[in-house]
Design a protein around this motif. Structure first.
Motif, PDB file in Angstrom:
ATOM      1  N   ASP A  16      21.627  14.867 -20.179  1.00 24.70           N
ATOM      2  CA  ASP A  16      21.818  15.946 -21.142  1.00 24.70           C
ATOM      3  C   ASP A  16      20.775  17.037 -20.926  1.00 24.70           C
ATOM      4  O   ASP A  16      21.096  18.219 -20.802  1.00 24.70           O
ATOM      5  N   LEU A  17      19.514  16.622 -20.836  1.00 23.54           N
ATOM      6  CA  LEU A  17      18.447  17.611 -20.691  1.00 23.54           C
ATOM      7  C   LEU A  17      18.436  18.243 -19.294  1.00 23.54           C
ATOM      8  O   LEU A  17      18.051  19.394 -19.134  1.00 23.54           O
ATOM      9  N   ALA A  18      18.846  17.499 -18.289  1.00 21.57           N
ATOM     10  CA  ALA A  18      18.908  18.053 -16.935  1.00 21.57           C
ATOM     11  C   ALA A  18      19.921  19.193 -16.894  1.00 21.57           C
ATOM     12  O   ALA A  18      19.661  20.250 -16.321  1.00 21.57           O
ATOM     13  N   LEU A  19      21.067  18.981 -17.532  1.00 22.41           N
ATOM     14  CA  LEU A  19      22.074  20.038 -17.567  1.00 22.41           C
ATOM     15  C   LEU A  19      21.530  21.260 -18.301  1.00 22.41           C
ATOM     16  O   LEU A  19      21.727  22.389 -17.870  1.00 22.41           O
ATOM     17  N   ARG A  20      20.850  21.018 -19.398  1.00 25.50           N
ATOM     18  CA  ARG A  20      20.292  22.141 -20.156  1.00 25.50           C
ATOM     19  C   ARG A  20      19.302  22.921 -19.310  1.00 25.50           C
ATOM     20  O   ARG A  20      19.286  24.152 -19.309  1.00 25.50           O
ATOM     21  N   GLU A  21      18.444  22.184 -18.576  1.00 25.66           N
ATOM     22  CA  GLU A  21      17.427  22.855 -17.769  1.00 25.66           C
ATOM     23  C   GLU A  21      18.065  23.691 -16.667  1.00 25.66           C
ATOM     24  O   GLU A  21      17.706  24.846 -16.463  1.00 25.66           O
ATOM     25  N   HIS A  22      19.014  23.127 -15.980  1.00 26.34           N
ATOM     26  CA  HIS A  22      19.668  23.887 -14.909  1.00 26.34           C
ATOM     27  C   HIS A  22      20.480  25.050 -15.456  1.00 26.34           C
ATOM     28  O   HIS A  22      20.546  26.119 -14.849  1.00 26.34           O
ATOM     29  N   ALA A  23      21.112  24.852 -16.612  1.00 23.43           N
ATOM     30  CA  ALA A  23      21.881  25.952 -17.196  1.00 23.43           C
ATOM     31  C   ALA A  23      20.967  27.119 -17.535  1.00 23.43           C
ATOM     32  O   ALA A  23      21.339  28.283 -17.397  1.00 23.43           O
ATOM     33  N   ALA A  24      19.745  26.820 -17.977  1.00 22.00           N
ATOM     34  CA  ALA A  24      18.816  27.891 -18.339  1.00 22.00           C
ATOM     35  C   ALA A  24      18.353  28.665 -17.116  1.00 22.00           C
ATOM     36  O   ALA A  24      18.060  29.850 -17.192  1.00 22.00           O
ATOM     37  N   VAL A  25      18.278  28.013 -15.976  1.00 22.39           N
ATOM     38  CA  VAL A  25      17.771  28.649 -14.768  1.00 22.39           C
ATOM     39  C   VAL A  25      18.883  29.297 -13.961  1.00 22.39           C
ATOM     40  O   VAL A  25      18.736  30.356 -13.366  1.00 22.39           O
ATOM     41  N   ASN A  26      20.020  28.649 -13.947  1.00 17.64           N
ATOM     42  CA  ASN A  26      21.107  29.038 -13.061  1.00 17.64           C
ATOM     43  C   ASN A  26      22.110  29.895 -13.811  1.00 17.64           C
ATOM     44  O   ASN A  26      23.108  29.396 -14.299  1.00 17.64           O
ATOM     45  N   LYS A  27      21.828  31.194 -13.900  1.00 18.58           N
ATOM     46  CA  LYS A  27      22.664  32.051 -14.749  1.00 18.58           C
ATOM     47  C   LYS A  27      24.001  32.380 -14.130  1.00 18.58           C
ATOM     48  O   LYS A  27      24.950  32.727 -14.804  1.00 18.58           O
ATOM     49  N   LYS A  28      24.058  32.310 -12.809  1.00 13.69           N
ATOM     50  CA  LYS A  28      25.281  32.806 -12.165  1.00 13.69           C
ATOM     51  C   LYS A  28      26.323  31.719 -11.937  1.00 13.69           C
ATOM     52  O   LYS A  28      27.396  31.990 -11.411  1.00 13.69           O
ATOM     53  N   GLY A  29      25.991  30.510 -12.299  1.00  7.27           N
ATOM     54  CA  GLY A  29      26.981  29.455 -12.126  1.00  7.27           C
ATOM     55  C   GLY A  29      27.276  29.126 -10.675  1.00  7.27           C
ATOM     56  O   GLY A  29      28.354  28.647 -10.336  1.00  7.27           O
ATOM     57  N   ILE A  30      26.305  29.391  -9.809  1.00  7.76           N
ATOM     58  CA  ILE A  30      26.490  29.044  -8.396  1.00  7.76           C
ATOM     59  C   ILE A  30      25.867  27.677  -8.154  1.00  7.76           C
ATOM     60  O   ILE A  30      24.769  27.396  -8.618  1.00  7.76           O
ATOM     61  N   TYR A  31      26.545  26.836  -7.405  1.00 10.90           N
ATOM     62  CA  TYR A  31      26.019  25.521  -7.089  1.00 10.90           C
ATOM     63  C   TYR A  31      24.937  25.686  -6.024  1.00 10.90           C
ATOM     64  O   TYR A  31      25.209  26.079  -4.903  1.00 10.90           O
ATOM     65  N   ASP A  32      23.694  25.419  -6.362  1.00  8.84           N
ATOM     66  CA  ASP A  32      22.610  25.679  -5.423  1.00  8.84           C
ATOM     67  C   ASP A  32      21.853  24.399  -5.081  1.00  8.84           C
ATOM     68  O   ASP A  32      22.150  23.320  -5.588  1.00  8.84           O
ATOM     69  N   GLU A  33      20.823  24.576  -4.237  1.00  5.82           N
ATOM     70  CA  GLU A  33      20.031  23.423  -3.766  1.00  5.82           C
ATOM     71  C   GLU A  33      19.426  22.654  -4.930  1.00  5.82           C
ATOM     72  O   GLU A  33      19.378  21.435  -4.921  1.00  5.82           O
ATOM     73  N   ALA A  34      18.947  23.415  -5.939  1.00  3.11           N
ATOM     74  CA  ALA A  34      18.293  22.762  -7.071  1.00  3.11           C
ATOM     75  C   ALA A  34      19.255  21.823  -7.780  1.00  3.11           C
ATOM     76  O   ALA A  34      18.936  20.675  -8.067  1.00  3.11           O
ATOM     77  N   LEU A  35      20.460  22.325  -8.037  1.00  2.00           N
ATOM     78  CA  LEU A  35      21.463  21.509  -8.707  1.00  2.00           C
ATOM     79  C   LEU A  35      21.846  20.294  -7.867  1.00  2.00           C
ATOM     80  O   LEU A  35      22.095  19.214  -8.371  1.00  2.00           O
ATOM     81  N   SER A  36      21.902  20.506  -6.563  1.00  2.00           N
ATOM     82  CA  SER A  36      22.413  19.424  -5.727  1.00  2.00           C
ATOM     83  C   SER A  36      21.459  18.249  -5.666  1.00  2.00           C
ATOM     84  O   SER A  36      21.827  17.183  -5.178  1.00  2.00           O
ATOM     85  N   SER A  37      20.244  18.429  -6.162  1.00  2.00           N
ATOM     86  CA  SER A  37      19.337  17.285  -6.133  1.00  2.00           C
ATOM     87  C   SER A  37      19.835  16.192  -7.079  1.00  2.00           C
ATOM     88  O   SER A  37      19.693  15.012  -6.805  1.00  2.00           O
ATOM     89  N   PHE A  38      20.422  16.597  -8.214  1.00  2.00           N
ATOM     90  CA  PHE A  38      20.882  15.600  -9.176  1.00  2.00           C
ATOM     91  C   PHE A  38      22.403  15.533  -9.341  1.00  2.00           C
ATOM     92  O   PHE A  38      22.913  14.558  -9.893  1.00  2.00           O
ATOM     93  N   PHE A  39      23.088  16.589  -8.927  1.00  2.00           N
ATOM     94  CA  PHE A  39      24.522  16.657  -9.193  1.00  2.00           C
ATOM     95  C   PHE A  39      25.337  16.929  -7.948  1.00  2.00           C
ATOM     96  O   PHE A  39      24.914  17.627  -7.047  1.00  2.00           O
ATOM     97  N   ARG A  40      26.542  16.374  -7.939  1.00  2.62           N
ATOM     98  CA  ARG A  40      27.529  16.772  -6.938  1.00  2.62           C
ATOM     99  C   ARG A  40      28.409  17.845  -7.566  1.00  2.62           C
ATOM    100  O   ARG A  40      28.568  17.881  -8.774  1.00  2.62           O
ATOM    101  N   ASN A  41      29.012  18.655  -6.699  1.00 11.09           N
ATOM    102  CA  ASN A  41      29.940  19.664  -7.174  1.00 11.09           C
ATOM    103  C   ASN A  41      31.320  19.255  -6.671  1.00 11.09           C
ATOM    104  O   ASN A  41      31.588  19.276  -5.474  1.00 11.09           O
ATOM    105  N   VAL A  42      32.178  18.825  -7.611  1.00 14.15           N
ATOM    106  CA  VAL A  42      33.432  18.212  -7.181  1.00 14.15           C
ATOM    107  C   VAL A  42      34.627  19.079  -7.529  1.00 14.15           C
ATOM    108  O   VAL A  42      34.704  19.647  -8.618  1.00 14.15           O
ATOM    109  N   ASP A  43      35.547  19.157  -6.618  1.00 16.53           N
ATOM    110  CA  ASP A  43      36.772  19.909  -6.819  1.00 16.53           C
ATOM    111  C   ASP A  43      37.761  18.991  -7.514  1.00 16.53           C
ATOM    112  O   ASP A  43      38.346  18.099  -6.896  1.00 16.53           O
TER     113      ASP A  43
END
Lengths: 469, 453
Positions: A16-43
């Motif tokens: 829950d908090l990880a999503l909040r932290e990334h949402a605060a930093v990642n304003k453009k909604g682009i899947y980046d290196e930071a996000l990929s450390s904890f999350f996959r981006n799935v189609d």
């Protein structure tokens, strides 16, 4: 990998908090290196388990996680809650009957039964990673599943992925724990942690509880000029702004979640002095067995008033060394440091770091061969709601009392052979499991004793090599 | 002749970036204070030395960027391109994901051999872009894992692949009170290995540069960017075009080769310190004037008294009188007040350069007895002012500047080694206790050599 009730409740807060932290930093909604450390981006458009999308817009984020519990209640609740889309069924391993607060049931019975299933799911999640650096295990020591099955998984990870670091966040039972057999479970689990973990972050419920109370007092005090920013509390959840709606352990678990976020912040986000997880292991573990790190997080909250002088920055550093801010009932200031790491986030520069190290050094005891044993990291991105924050990790002999108490509680039961039959009748369990486990703990305590003995010594530097001129 | 810069690790890449910034801003600056012809010659030489031309006209730095984690390089490439004045070659980098974990052995024994071919290919490609190659500057820190370990490995490979080129390692000495707990181990392993393959080690100490930021530049909240910019300025003052004594008709064609020839008469002595004056806050520049006699006098005293900056120089220290007994062989525990030199290079840039007199640097008392100043003092100069300073003077010195820091470093590392702490982290990658002992031996030898000057 979250194992057991405690592990999964903490895990839930973490995601829950990880999503909040990334949402605060990642304003453009682009899947980046930071996000990929904890999350996959799935189609997920084609339904089911879609392909991984490595770049571009965020489609559907899936946590790189495994949720394991031998009861269904906790995991089911997560799957019905706001995080349900972050996990998929292939990441879950559950059973119905639980482990009965019995390490042997968790480790030997369920371990054996679910081994292949766990290995397969681990392999699957690993395959989705470009470069797997680290496993985090979250569990408690006092129960049956987290303790027994959790340490079984730790063993598995060492066998299957020997090159990948294993960080374990272990919640230790406090003195008034209501599980009678928690000393047995904890000591049996400790042996596994001693032998198979790279780094352990021990945490005590009592400490978390005290921190929660301290924050509550601050929030409720209503002192003039001390209005606190709600989302800045170390204990606040992302989803609810009112603390009333949180579940009983949520505040405490949020602290652990924040610990993990801060620990990995420099690996995910940029900064002028990066600190990766393998660096933490490298610098804070001088001898393989001594890998227990006491952690502290500051600040606990941020005042709403923006006009605060930089004195508050220095206060943050001081607080990190105070007994009240440790996540274990321990006092590092009055024990011996083997090594210390400071991971700073936000608008803090190297001069602030240096100034505070100089200031605090004289009041701390460092082992003779590591008088300046500081590992530092500067990450530019602060946590949500703060302008800066500090995580201190100490390899310090102050863990010794905790382990000694554990040993005492164990011995009190063991001498009377209380409840022993519950364990011994499990296939694969023998008396020797117990004697080996307590022996392992005793050895560890002895190592800390030997180090403490050097504390008051005169510390003569060893003679240098002589070169023929 | 061109210089190829190899930037290794977070430190190397962050500094390298500031160096190219400083060089570019110097070249485009309007404060050359010299004739147009002079300025053009300076600019052309500088461009040839550090940049290659791209079709779109934006100069491309002659650099190879290497790091074992991706964040720093991707930032460095992006920020450079945004300036519009210069950029890196988008292909000229190599990075991995896992980092080196502050482990010298990981950088040297694991990453090195594994990625040798890729990295050497990138360097080869840069070399082929040069008409004539003067040599390599490798920017690295000693404290971490990549700059230090992989840096040592790459230096070795470069020496093997380019036996006739000059190799200068620009080494960052970490803060005394730790950035990395195992920094002393990483440092001794790095220094001992570099000593074998490098031509010279040009050292910047974080503590020293930090003091310059605090006391001379009055920066309140000092960031690594501030530190790196000072370092870049100082490096620029050495590497930007100058006239070496011999060829006063054109700028030196072989900057690195000349540097080695001037400063390293003997392979046992490779540790070079750098001093640059004046250093003042930019907004004070307009109100300050300097004289060559003043600058030279300060620089000489900084050399003699081993001062790291212009403030707090100990003017009581004097060179020993000729004929008096030379200070007996000190053990390293006694403080060494007078800084004996092997070789010195003074670089003067700016207005009225012809009036500058550096005779005081040729005093034989400054130097060790087995060398004569004619052989080991060099003066390079240019009337073209550097980086907004109307006059600036740099001293590159092969002397006892780094003796005390080196001795301290080896002492701390030895102290830790005696307890065997952290050794298991190195043996994991094949660096054994014997390798440590070899490094200690090599460095005690260097300490001894510098002590008995």
């Amino acid at each position: 990998v979250a194992v057991g009730q405690c592990g999964n409740q903490v895990g839930c807060r973490f995601w829950d908090l990880a999503l909040r932290e990334h949402a605060a930093v990642n304003k453009k909604g682009i899947y980046d290196e930071a996000l990929s450390s904890f999350f996959r981006n799935v189609d997920t458009r084609s339904g089911g388990d879609g392909r991984d999308i490595s770049k571009g817009k965020i489609c559907s984020l899936k946590a790189r996680a495994l949720l394991i519990d031998m009861e269904e209640g906790v995991v089911n609740e997560i799957l019905q809650g706001p995080l349900r889309d972050v996990f998929d069924s292939k990441q879950l391993i559950t059973d119905v009957s639980g482990s009965g607060n019995n390490w042997a049931v968790g480790h030997k019975v369920y371990g054996c039964q679910y081994r292949e299933n766990i290995v397969e799911k681990l392999r699957k999640t690993a395959e989705h990673c470009d470069c797997l650096q680290c496993f985090f295990i979250i569990h408690s020591m006092g129960g049956g599943t987290g303790s027994g099955l959790g340490t079984f998984v730790l063993n598995l990870l060492e066998d299957e992925f020997p090159e990948v670091y294993r960080f374990v966040t272990s919640v230790y039972p406090s003195g008034e724990d209501d599980v009678i057999t928690s000393p047995y479970n904890s000591v049996l689990a400790m042996k596994e942690l001693n032998e198979h973990a790279d780094c352990v972050l021990p945490i005590e419920n009592e400490s978390l509880f005290d921190i929660v109370n301290k924050i509550q007092q601050m929030v409720n005090s209503g002192k003039l000029g001390s209005v606190v920013k709600p989302n800045s509390l170390l204990t606040s959840s992302a989803s609810s702004t009112k603390t009333v709606q949180q579940k009983p352990f949520d505040s405490m678990n949020n602290i652990i979640a924040n610990l993990l976020l801060n620990l990995t912040s420099s690996a995910r986000f940029e900064g002028s002095l990066n600190m990766d997880l393998n660096e933490i292991s490298m610098n804070l573990v001088p001898f393989p067995q001594l890998h227990y790190l006491v952690s502290s997080l500051t600040p606990l909250y941020t005042l709403a008033d923006v006009n605060v002088p930089s004195r508050r920055l220095d206060q943050m550093f001081s607080d990190a060394f105070s007994r009240d801010h440790q996540l274990l009932k321990a006092d590092p200031k009055h024990s011996l440091y083997l090594a210390c790491a400071l991971l700073v986030r936000g608008n803090v520069q190297v001069s602030d770091l240096r100034r505070n190290i100089e200031r605090l050094k004289p009041s701390l005891n460092f082992v003779s061969w590591n008088q300046e044993g500081w590992k530092t990291g500067l990450c530019s991105v602060p946590p949500v709601g703060h302008s800066h924050s500090l995580l201190a990790l100490a390899n310090n002999t102050c863990v010794k009392p905790t382990f000694m108490e554990l040993k005492d509680r164990f011995m009190r039961l063991y001498k009377k052979k209380a409840h022993l039959h519950h364990y011994l009748h499990i296939d694969g369990m023998e008396q020797s499991c117990f004697s080996e486990a307590i022996s392992s703990l005793s050895d560890l305590i002895e190592e800390y004793n030997e180090l403490d003995a050097t504390k008051s010594g005169p510390g003569i530097d060893p003679a240098r090599l002589k070169i023929a001129v | 002749m061109s210089i190829i810069t190899v930037q290794l690790g977070q430190c190397g890449n962050q500094i390298g970036h500031e160096v190219f910034n400083a060089i570019c801003s110097d070249v485009h600056g309007k404060h050359g204070l010299c004739s147009k012809k002079e300025n053009e010659s300076y600019q052309d030489t500088c461009k040839e030395r550090f940049f290659s031309e791209e079709k779109d006209g934006v100069p491309v730095a002659r650099a190879v960027l290497v790091d074992m984690e991706p964040k720093v390089i991707s930032q460095t490439l992006a920020v450079a391109a945004r300036t519009g004045y210069w950029k890196y070659d988008e292909q000229s980098y190599f990075c991995q994901k896992r980092g080196s974990g502050n482990n010298w052995a990981n950088g040297y024994s694991a990453h090195g051999p594994k990625h040798k071919d890729v990295i050497m290919n990138l360097i080869q490609k840069e070399a082929e872009k040069c008409d004539r190659l003067s040599g390599f500057v490798i920017i690295m820190s000693m404290a971490g894992g990549t700059g230090s370990g992989l840096g040592a490995f790459v230096t070795q490979c470069l020496r093997d692949a380019f036996p006739n080129s000059s190799i200068l390692n620009h080494v960052i000495w970490p803060y005394g009170t730790g950035e990395v707990i195992v920094q002393n181990y990483n440092s001794i392993l790095t220094l001992s290995h570099l000593y074998r393959s490098s031509d010279a080690l040009l050292v910047h100490e974080n503590d020293v540069v930090h003091k310059i930021c605090a006391q001379l530049l009055n920066i309140k909240q000092i960031s690594f960017k501030d530190v790196n910019q000072v370092i870049a300025h100082q490096l620029g003052s050495v590497f930007q075009p100058v006239y070496t004594a011999e060829s006063a008709l054109h700028y030196s064609r072989s900057p690195l080769g000349d540097l080695m020839e001037a400063l390293v008469p003997h392979p046992e002595f490779k540790m070079l310190g750098l001093r640059n004056i004046p250093q003042i806050p930019e907004n004070s520049l307009a109100y300050s004037t300097f004289s060559w006699p003043g600058l030279i006098k300060h620089l000489r005293q900084m050399l003699i008294a081993n001062a790291t900056m212009e403030e707090g120089i100990d003017w009581q220290v004097r060179p020993p009188c000729p004929g008096s007994s030379i200070p007996s062989r000190h053990s390293t525990s006694k403080p060494l007040h007078f800084n004996t030199s092997i070789a010195n290079l003074v670089i003067l840039r700016g207005k009225d350069i012809h009036s500058a007199d550096t005779g005081s640097f040729q005093d034989p008392a400054l130097y060790t007895s087995w060398l004569t100043p004619q052989d080991v003092f060099n003066l390079w100069k240019t009337p073209r002012a550097f980086n907004k300073y109307e006059k600036s003077a740099a001293l590159v010195s092969n002397s006892q500047f780094l003796l005390k820091p080196l001795d301290k470093l080896v002492g701390k590392a030895w102290n830790m080694f005696a307890s065997k702490a952290y050794i298991h982290q190195y043996t994991k990658y094949g660096i054994e206790e014997d390798d440590f002992l070899d490094s200690f031996t090599a460095l005690e030898q260097v300490i001894s050599s510098y002590t008995t000057l």
